[in-house]
Structures are given as structure tokens and as C-alpha cells.
Design a protein around this motif. Structure first.
Motif, PDB file in Angstrom:
ATOM      1  N   GLU A 172       0.772  -1.132  -0.064  1.00 23.52           N
ATOM      2  CA  GLU A 172       0.029   0.014  -0.007  1.00 23.52           C
ATOM      3  C   GLU A 172       1.019   1.153   0.093  1.00 23.52           C
ATOM      4  OE1 GLU A 172      -2.989  -0.346   3.159  1.00 23.52           O
ATOM      5  OE2 GLU A 172      -3.874  -2.156   2.225  1.00 23.52           O
ATOM      6  N   LEU A 173       1.881   1.465   0.851  1.00 23.54           N
ATOM      7  CA  LEU A 173       2.995   2.563   0.890  1.00 23.54           C
ATOM      8  C   LEU A 173       3.369   2.735  -0.547  1.00 23.54           C
ATOM      9  CD1 LEU A 173       4.482   1.791   4.407  1.00 23.54           C
ATOM     10  CD2 LEU A 173       3.185   3.743   3.783  1.00 23.54           C
ATOM     11  N   VAL A 174       3.843   1.314  -1.377  1.00 24.39           N
ATOM     12  CA  VAL A 174       4.365   1.704  -2.635  1.00 24.39           C
ATOM     13  C   VAL A 174       3.485   2.302  -3.487  1.00 24.39           C
ATOM     14  CG1 VAL A 174       5.462   0.471  -4.317  1.00 24.39           C
ATOM     15  CG2 VAL A 174       6.346   0.123  -2.098  1.00 24.39           C
ATOM     16  N   ALA A 175       2.233   1.863  -3.496  1.00 24.19           N
ATOM     17  CA  ALA A 175       1.147   2.220  -4.374  1.00 24.19           C
ATOM     18  C   ALA A 175       0.751   3.793  -4.185  1.00 24.19           C
ATOM     19  CB  ALA A 175      -0.217   1.222  -4.023  1.00 24.19           C
ATOM     20  N   LEU A 176       1.225   4.031  -2.906  1.00 22.86           N
ATOM     21  CA  LEU A 176       0.820   5.575  -2.689  1.00 22.86           C
ATOM     22  C   LEU A 176       1.841   6.399  -2.909  1.00 22.86           C
ATOM     23  CD1 LEU A 176      -0.718   4.947   1.051  1.00 22.86           C
ATOM     24  CD2 LEU A 176      -1.906   5.963  -1.045  1.00 22.86           C
ATOM     25  N   GLY A 177       3.045   5.888  -3.428  1.00 23.10           N
ATOM     26  CA  GLY A 177       4.197   6.552  -4.130  1.00 23.10           C
ATOM     27  C   GLY A 177       5.305   6.769  -3.234  1.00 23.10           C
ATOM     28  N   ALA A 178       5.357   6.076  -1.986  1.00 21.86           N
ATOM     29  CA  ALA A 178       6.450   6.017  -1.046  1.00 21.86           C
ATOM     30  C   ALA A 178       7.355   5.043  -1.603  1.00 21.86           C
ATOM     31  CB  ALA A 178       5.994   5.343   0.179  1.00 21.86           C
ATOM     32  N   ILE A 179       9.031   5.400  -1.477  1.00 26.12           N
ATOM     33  CA  ILE A 179       9.765   4.391  -1.866  1.00 26.12           C
ATOM     34  C   ILE A 179      10.750   4.003  -0.560  1.00 26.12           C
ATOM     35  CG2 ILE A 179      12.050   4.759  -3.069  1.00 26.12           C
ATOM     36  CD1 ILE A 179      11.094   7.405  -4.520  1.00 26.12           C
ATOM     37  N   PRO A 180      10.781   2.902  -0.085  1.00 29.72           N
ATOM     38  CA  PRO A 180      11.397   2.319   0.778  1.00 29.72           C
ATOM     39  C   PRO A 180      12.858   2.115   0.580  1.00 29.72           C
ATOM     40  CG  PRO A 180       9.562   0.578   0.181  1.00 29.72           C
ATOM     41  CD  PRO A 180       9.527   1.654  -0.898  1.00 29.72           C
ATOM     42  N   ILE A 181      13.663   2.528   1.539  1.00 29.56           N
ATOM     43  CA  ILE A 181      15.292   2.733   1.152  1.00 29.56           C
ATOM     44  C   ILE A 181      15.970   1.868   2.082  1.00 29.56           C
ATOM     45  CG2 ILE A 181      15.015   4.742   0.136  1.00 29.56           C
ATOM     46  CD1 ILE A 181      16.236   6.058   2.749  1.00 29.56           C
ATOM     47  N   ALA A 182      15.243   1.312   3.140  1.00 31.13           N
ATOM     48  CA  ALA A 182      16.051   0.379   4.155  1.00 31.13           C
ATOM     49  C   ALA A 182      15.449  -0.003   5.167  1.00 31.13           C
ATOM     50  CB  ALA A 182      17.062   1.511   4.681  1.00 31.13           C
ATOM     51  N   LYS A 183      15.622  -1.246   5.745  1.00 29.73           N
ATOM     52  CA  LYS A 183      14.938  -1.729   6.843  1.00 29.73           C
ATOM     53  C   LYS A 183      15.782  -1.889   7.983  1.00 29.73           C
ATOM     54  CE  LYS A 183      13.609  -5.875   4.802  1.00 29.73           C
ATOM     55  NZ  LYS A 183      12.670  -6.955   4.855  1.00 29.73           N
ATOM     56  N   THR A 184      15.364  -1.590   9.106  1.00 25.30           N
ATOM     57  CA  THR A 184      16.128  -1.230  10.284  1.00 25.30           C
ATOM     58  C   THR A 184      16.154  -2.636  11.193  1.00 25.30           C
ATOM     59  OG1 THR A 184      14.275  -0.258  11.112  1.00 25.30           O
ATOM     60  CG2 THR A 184      15.669   1.162  10.034  1.00 25.30           C
ATOM     61  N   SER A 185      17.294  -2.269  12.122  1.00 25.83           N
ATOM     62  CA  SER A 185      17.702  -3.378  13.037  1.00 25.83           C
ATOM     63  C   SER A 185      16.553  -3.428  14.069  1.00 25.83           C
ATOM     64  CB  SER A 185      18.900  -2.922  13.799  1.00 25.83           C
ATOM     65  OG  SER A 185      19.338  -4.132  14.534  1.00 25.83           O
ATOM     66  N   LEU A 186      16.497  -4.843  14.833  1.00 29.22           N
ATOM     67  CA  LEU A 186      15.441  -4.701  15.697  1.00 29.22           C
ATOM     68  C   LEU A 186      16.109  -5.849  16.832  1.00 29.22           C
ATOM     69  CD1 LEU A 186      13.075  -7.236  14.635  1.00 29.22           C
ATOM     70  CD2 LEU A 186      14.420  -6.498  12.854  1.00 29.22           C
ATOM     71  N   THR A 187      15.293  -6.039  17.812  1.00 23.25           N
ATOM     72  CA  THR A 187      16.017  -7.187  18.916  1.00 23.25           C
ATOM     73  C   THR A 187      15.542  -8.410  18.599  1.00 23.25           C
ATOM     74  OG1 THR A 187      16.377  -7.203  21.145  1.00 23.25           O
ATOM     75  CG2 THR A 187      14.017  -7.061  20.683  1.00 23.25           C
ATOM     76  N   GLN A 188      16.411  -9.258  18.821  1.00 20.42           N
ATOM     77  CA  GLN A 188      16.226 -10.807  18.650  1.00 20.42           C
ATOM     78  C   GLN A 188      14.899 -11.300  19.290  1.00 20.42           C
ATOM     79  OE1 GLN A 188      18.155 -14.012  20.920  1.00 20.42           O
ATOM     80  NE2 GLN A 188      19.461 -14.339  19.063  1.00 20.42           N
ATOM     81  N   THR A 189      14.104 -11.873  18.830  1.00 23.02           N
ATOM     82  CA  THR A 189      12.884 -12.238  19.216  1.00 23.02           C
ATOM     83  C   THR A 189      11.686 -11.202  19.233  1.00 23.02           C
ATOM     84  OG1 THR A 189      13.101 -11.908  21.556  1.00 23.02           O
ATOM     85  CG2 THR A 189      13.987 -13.687  20.761  1.00 23.02           C
ATOM     86  N   LEU A 190      11.951 -10.001  19.325  1.00 24.16           N
ATOM     87  CA  LEU A 190      11.037  -8.834  19.318  1.00 24.16           C
ATOM     88  C   LEU A 190      10.695  -8.541  20.855  1.00 24.16           C
ATOM     89  CD1 LEU A 190       8.464  -9.847  16.574  1.00 24.16           C
ATOM     90  CD2 LEU A 190      10.575  -8.157  16.266  1.00 24.16           C
ATOM     91  N   TRP A 191      11.190  -9.335  21.671  1.00 20.86           N
ATOM     92  CA  TRP A 191      10.682  -9.322  23.218  1.00 20.86           C
ATOM     93  C   TRP A 191      11.693  -8.474  24.136  1.00 20.86           C
ATOM     94  CZ3 TRP A 191       9.086 -14.983  22.985  1.00 20.86           C
ATOM     95  CH2 TRP A 191       7.468 -14.913  22.180  1.00 20.86           C
ATOM     96  N   CYS A 192      12.271  -7.271  23.735  1.00 18.42           N
ATOM     97  CA  CYS A 192      13.208  -6.594  24.466  1.00 18.42           C
ATOM     98  C   CYS A 192      13.085  -5.416  24.181  1.00 18.42           C
ATOM     99  CB  CYS A 192      14.777  -7.277  24.479  1.00 18.42           C
ATOM    100  SG  CYS A 192      15.865  -6.502  25.476  1.00 18.42           S
TER     101      CYS A 192
END
Length: 564
Positions: A172-192
Motif C-alpha cells: 500500500e505504501l508503494v502504491a501511494l508513491g512511497a519509496i522504501p530505502i532501508a530496513k532497520t535493526s530490531l531485537t532478537q525475538t522482538l521481546w526486549c
């Protein structure tokens, strides 16, 4: 070197080689960065050329306007933000995927469309965005911070989806014209609430490299603190958007469940939908949040994701708040502390600044004493950990990587036994009653005056500290309360910790062991320069109203700082 370490090292090397040679920073600069406390401001700005500085200084709305009126091309804007993001990653190590090549190709397509039609493709035409590496984007892989997911699709190889699948939000974001340039770091498991993983390592706060960037969307917060993008997206089931936004001095919206699409997004404990994970928005100001949320509502996400409610943008709600703001009729609850853990001096000062700013504007405030946060904390933990985490253990075993130190006491080598169905039903019963009790307390604030509304929103801390010294988290409930309640919350930065003002109170007497541990962890010198933020808690599914209320708070705070 073990096989998982070799795989992680190969991933880091691949990321480095996705940075154009002319954007690679010399060792001298990187060494200087390691010795600095603060990477933001002049240090990064001076590394950039004037053209890049000019473009990346604009906010989201200004950027889209500039591309749509021909002041800049989408390629120029994407190039500037890709360059700044490349610098930010080299200084702070906050990217798990780099999408510069597909981003520039998409920018060229947008410019071609604009040259032929003289019209933008959508409301986000040409806007560079970043996303937590939990979302699938075509042209890149998703690790979700697991070594075992490198080179695969969610841990499986040969699916045909590797690099070819898109989460619904991204589509949806791309269809709206946005341009993804990167994906960012996160914590292992998401639970911290600190960002750490075995691929990139610990992610530090750009404002103060002795503190954490927060978690689990910490890389997103750190990238935007360095202004790699002006609009970004993370996920939140226990403060994972609100906490990094607060720590990094950003604005964020954590909506209620059912407003933004989560379809096609991998998750931990994927079958847990009682306290659901939601998509959250990071921005460099309130207008960015409103712009991003309103644009996504225009995409009618309920047509593609059956879990999204058919709720278009509610202009009436924003107009009503605008009108009441002009009449000085807004009403806010103020919680300085929850009676369990008292916030550190910088956070107390931030809450009090907001309270004084609101009163100076003529708005009404009320000391907030809702149902106990202890019950919220118990319910949140009981439900989100109910299954014993078998999916997490399975994902770690794919590569043999160890659990990060921050989670060693919570996770063993094997899944914990899940709770029984009657136990789960009991947690659900308690959740139902807690939400009812909180709602009843909220509504009771209008008693005594037939013309008086209950409080519009509540101001409270996001965490009991400004950022956090690694390993010094003792109380998460300020951050996950909005998830327990399924209410939207907006984070706004207020001030920064000041060692000359925010002094340690030697006379304070902690009320319990957790409070004592938190209070003794405060070090005025170590916290100096860290953003001190608050959150604004709204009513269920009232995102439009809350965003306008947040703007009123920001405006009042700005006037207060100017002495107006």
C-alpha cells in the motif's frame, strides 16, 4: 568462527557492499565517531554536502510537495536520503537490509510517470521511507534479527518468495508513491526494550552512545534520530514503537488494533491475537504522523486485510478538537508516576513541563489515578508469554545462534510449558475487566457537570527513564499499558536530560524493590543529553482525535518554552 557467526559476518559484508563506494566513510571518521558521545547534529551534518543537507532537512509534507511541484525529482530526494542513511548506518550500525538500488529504480519510475502525466502517483509520491526488518519488501530479504533467516524466506529456502514477497502495508505504501530505502535493526525475538541481535550487535542511542536506542524497533528510532528518513514504520505489542521513539527524541503513533494492515508480516508468537501486535508510525514531527496515517486510510486497507476495520479518516473528530482547542476546552489527565516506580528526574521534569504548558494555555488538567498498573503488567505478561515461546526456540535452532544476553534469564534451550486453556481464559477475563475498569474511571472524570466531557487524553511517561543504561530496565508497564488497553498513544519529545538540573534526590525513599533498583540506576552524568519524552494516551480507535490533541500539546509546549 562458528557457522552462525560466519553467516552473520557474510550478511554484514553484503550490507557493506550495497553502499556505493563514494558513500563509504573513511576509517578516520569512523574512529572519531566511536569516541564521540553524540552523533547527531553538527557531526553528521558536516559530513554531508549542502545539497544533501538541504533535501534531508525537509519534513515529509515538504518533500512530497517539492517533488510534486517539480522543485526536486524523486531521484534527487531518494539519492539524498539514501546517502544520509548510508552514513547513519556506518556510524550507528542500524540497518539489516539496504534497498538503495531498487529505491533509485523506483524513483526513476516515479519521475517518468510525473513527466508523462504531470501528476503524482499518490499522496506519498517520491517520499523515502524506512521499515523495521519485520516487513517484507520486494528486492530485499527479511531476517527479523534471526541469523537462521538469512538467505531464506522466514527460515525456509526454495519457497520462491525470497525477495519476491511484499507485506500488505508495504504494498500500500508503494502504491501511494512511497519509496522504501532501508530496513532497520530490531531485537532478537522482538521481546526486549533494548535492540540487540547476533547479526549487527547492540544498537546505541545516537544522542548518547552510552545509552540504548530502545527496542524492539530500536534501529528505526536510531536511523530517524540521524534523519535517515522522515517517516518510518515499526511494530508494537509492548511499547516497541513508543519506547524507541521516546528514547530517540522522535514522534510516534501506536494505533489501536484494526486501523493499519498487519497482513503478510511475520511475528513472534504468531497465533497470539488477544493483545495483538500493531503497526506503528515514526516521524520527525506530528504532521508526519498525521500525513502517513491519513495517506494509509486513503488506501482503504480494509479491502485487502480482513483484520482492518472499515474506518476512513475521521475529519469530524479533528475538527471538533480544533474547535474545542480554540475555546480552551481541552481536558487532560496527568500521571507523573504510577505509584509503583517513580520516573527519573528528567522524565518527571518533562511531565511537569507539559502540565504547566497546558495550564498556561487555559486547558484543564486532572491528577490521574487509574486502576493499578500492576494488574496491567500481570495481564500483559500472562497473555503474551502464554505459549512458552516455541517459535522463538525453533528459529534460534535454525542457525545455532545463542539467545542475546538481555533474554538469557527468560529463554532457555527449550520452550517453556504453555499455560492451560482455563488459565488463558482467566487472563482473558482479567483483561476484559481491566479494560472495563479503566474505561469506567476515564468516563468518571466528567461527573458533576452535565456539559463537561471526560478527559480527552492522558499525559504519562513512556518509561521511567530517558533512554536507558544497558541492563538497567526494571519497569516496562508505562510502555505497554496502551497495548493492554488497546488504546492509541502518541509520543512527543519534550526536553533533554540535564545533569545540572536533573539531580539525584538523596532524600527519596523507594516504595518497593523495583522502585529502589530503578532509582539507584539513575546517573545524572550518564543520562545527560538523552531525550526526555512523554506519551499521550487516547481513546480506543480515536487516532484522528489523538493526533490533533497531540498537536495541541506540542503547540502549547512550544509557546511555553518561548514564554508566550
Amino acid at each position: 568462527m562458528s557457522s552462525w557467526e560466519e553467516t552473520a559476518a557474510k550478511k554484514r559484508d553484503q550490507l557493506f557492499h550495497k553502499i556505493p563506494t563514494e558513500w563509504v566513510l573513511p576509517k578516520e571518521i569512523l574512529d572519531r565517531a566511536k569516541d564521540r558521545l553524540n552523533l547527531t547534529g553538527s557531526f553528521l551534518e558536516e559530513l554531508l554536502d549542502s545539497h544533501t543537507r538541504r533535501i534531508t532537512s525537509l519534513d515529509s509534507v515538504e518533500l512530497v510537495d517539492a517533488v510534486s511541484n517539480g522543485s526536486f525529482t524523486a531521484v534527487q530526494v531518494a539519492t539524498a536520503f539514501c546517502k544520509r542513511t548510508a552514513f547513519a548506518h556506518q556510524l550507528n550500525c542500524n540497518l539489516l537490509e539496504i534497498l538503495f538500488e531498487p529505491a533509485l529504480e523506483r524513483a526513476r519510475e516515479l519521475d517518468c510517470h510525473f513527466s508523462k502525466t504531470n501528476k503524482p502517483i499518490g499522496p506519498l509520491h517520491g517520499l523515502p521511507i524506512s521499515l523495521k526488518d519485520q516487513f517484507h519488501v520486494k528486492g530485499g530479504e527479511t531476517t527479523m534479527a534471526y541469523v537462521g533467516w538469512i538467505g531464506s524466506f522466514e527460515g525456509e529456502k526454495g519457497t520462491g518468495k525470497e525477495g519476491n514477497f511484499e507485506s500488505e502495508l508495504v504494498r500500500e505504501l508503494v502504491a501511494l508513491g512511497a519509496i522504501p530505502i532501508a530496513k532497520t535493526s530490531l531485537t532478537q525475538t522482538l521481546w526486549c526494550a533494548e535492540t540487540n541481535n547476533n547479526i549487527l550487535g547492540y544498537n546505541w542511542l545516537p544522542h548518547n552512545q552510552e545509552l540504548s536506542s530502545g527496542g524492539s524497533s530500536g534501529g528505526q528510532g536510531a536511523l530517524q534520530a540521524l534523519r535517515g528518513t522522515t517517516l518510518g514504520f515499526g511494530t508494537d505489542v509492548g511499547g516497541s514503537v513508543s519506547i524507541p521513539a521516546a528514547f530517540n527524541g522522535l514522534y510516534s503513533l501506536k494505533p489501536s488494533h484494526g486501523r493499519l494492515p498487519f497482513k503478510g508480516v511475520p511475528n513472534s508468537s504468531p497465533g497470539q491475537h488477544i493483545i495483538p501486535t500493531v503497526v506503528g508510525i515514526f516521524g520527525t514531527d506530528i504532521s508526519c504522523l498525521q500525513f502517513g496515517f491519513r495517506s494509509l486510510m486513503a488506501a482503504k486497507p480494509w479491502l485487502s486485510d480482513p483484520h482492518v476495520l472499515e474506518m476512513p479518516w475521521n475529519e469530524d473528530a479533528t475538527s471538533q478538537i480544533e474547535d474545542r482547542s480554540k475555546k480552551q476546552k481541552l481536558y487532560f489527565g496527568i500521571m507523573e508516576d504510577d505509584g509503583i516506580v517513580k520516573p527519573h528526574p528528567p522524565i518527571l521534569r518533562a511531565v511537569r513541563m507539559v502540565k504547566e504548558a497546558l495550564r498556561a494555555k487555559g486547558y484543564k488538567t486532572l491528577a490521574w489515578h487509574p486502576p493499578s498498573h500492576s494488574e496491567s503488567e500481570s495481564i500483559h505478561s500472562g497473555i503474551t508469554n502464554a505459549d512458552g515461546c516455541p517459535d522463538v526456540i525453533k528459529r534460534l535452532k535454525l542457525s545455532g545462534e545463542p539467545v542475546i544476553p538481555e533474554l538469557e534469564t527468560e529463554l532457555g534451550d527449550e520452550p517453556q510449558p504453555p499455560i492451560s486453556l482455563p488459565q488463558l481464559y482467566e487472563w482473558m477475563r482479567r483483561l476484559k475487566h481491566y479494560r472495563e475498569d479503566y474505561h469506567n474511571y476515564w468516563m468518571s472524570t466528567s461527573e458533576g457537570d452535565d456539559d463537561e466531557n471526560p478527559v480527552d487524553a492522558v499525559i504519562l511517561p513512556v518509561a521511567p527513564h530517558a533512554a536507558v543504561i544497558p541492563g538497567k530496565w526494571y519497569h516496562y508497564t508505562y510502555g505497554n499499558l496502551a497495548n493492554t488497553l488497546d488504546r492509541p498513544t502518541v509520543v512527543i519529545p519534550v526536553t533533554t536530560a540535564d545533569s545540572h538540573i536533573d539531580l539525584f534526590d538523596l532524600e527519596y525513599k523507594p516504595i518497593n524493590e523495583t522502585d529502589r533498583n530503578n532509582w539507584l540506576s539513575y546517573d545524572a552524568e550518564k543520562y545527560a543529553g538523552a531525550p526526555a519524552s512523554v506519551q499521550i494516551l487516547g481513546t480506543n480507535l480515536g487516532e484522528e482525535k489523538l493526533l490533533r490533541l497531540a498537536q495541541a500539546v506540542v503547540d502549547a509546549l512550544n509557546d511555553y518554552k518561548l514564554g508566550l
